[in-house]
Design an enzyme around this catalytic site. Sequence first.
Site, mmCIF file in Angstrom:
data_model
loop_
_atom_site.group_PDB
_atom_site.id
_atom_site.type_symbol
_atom_site.label_atom_id
_atom_site.label_comp_id
_atom_site.label_asym_id
_atom_site.label_seq_id
_atom_site.Cartn_x
_atom_site.Cartn_y
_atom_site.Cartn_z
ATOM 1 N N PRO A 143 -25.092 -78.912 42.064
ATOM 2 C CG PRO A 143 -24.456 -80.503 43.621
ATOM 3 C CD PRO A 143 -25.637 -79.892 42.986
ATOM 4 C CG HIS A 144 -22.021 -76.729 38.258
ATOM 5 N ND1 HIS A 144 -23.068 -76.182 38.991
ATOM 6 C CD2 HIS A 144 -21.297 -75.692 37.812
ATOM 7 C CE1 HIS A 144 -22.970 -74.860 38.959
ATOM 8 N NE2 HIS A 144 -21.900 -74.537 38.261
ATOM 9 N N GLY A 145 -18.944 -79.254 38.625
ATOM 10 C CA GLY A 145 -17.514 -79.020 38.624
ATOM 11 C C GLY A 145 -16.849 -79.642 37.418
#
Length: 153
Positions: free
Chosen positions: A65-67
Amino acid sequence: MNISQILTPEATLCSVSLSSKKKVIEKVSEVMAQSINCHAEDIYESLFAREKLGTTALGHGIAIPHGRVEACTKATSVLLLLDTPVDYDAPDGQPVDIIFAILVPEQADAEQLKCLAEIAKVLSEPSLVSQIRHAHCGDALFEIIEKAALKQE
């Protein structure tokens, strides 16, 4: 970019018990918020918004997951090894037990891509993934990742 530049032993957790993708993102957000000057809710919203675009699960029990968050000033990451895999909408249908999350500053497009590529490269090694899954504590898990990152240099 070396993974050990964005991951700390405090953000490397082993045998974490979570029941869903939502709970995973909540935990990642809480851990990240402790290591940077940012609210967990902002991190959660960024990571969850990215998941809505499509799963960040790679398959083989791994998700990245990335943001991006405006208040984030430097790339940071969290590594979780779950005690029981969770459904993560993976393309291969397998549940996920290795979560390597990344957060970067709002405008850091190139940095985010470098981080993603480096982590995906390290996690593509079956023997390393096996070592991760057999880690007995967070410190051992961090050491495994640190050694793998050094080999990539």
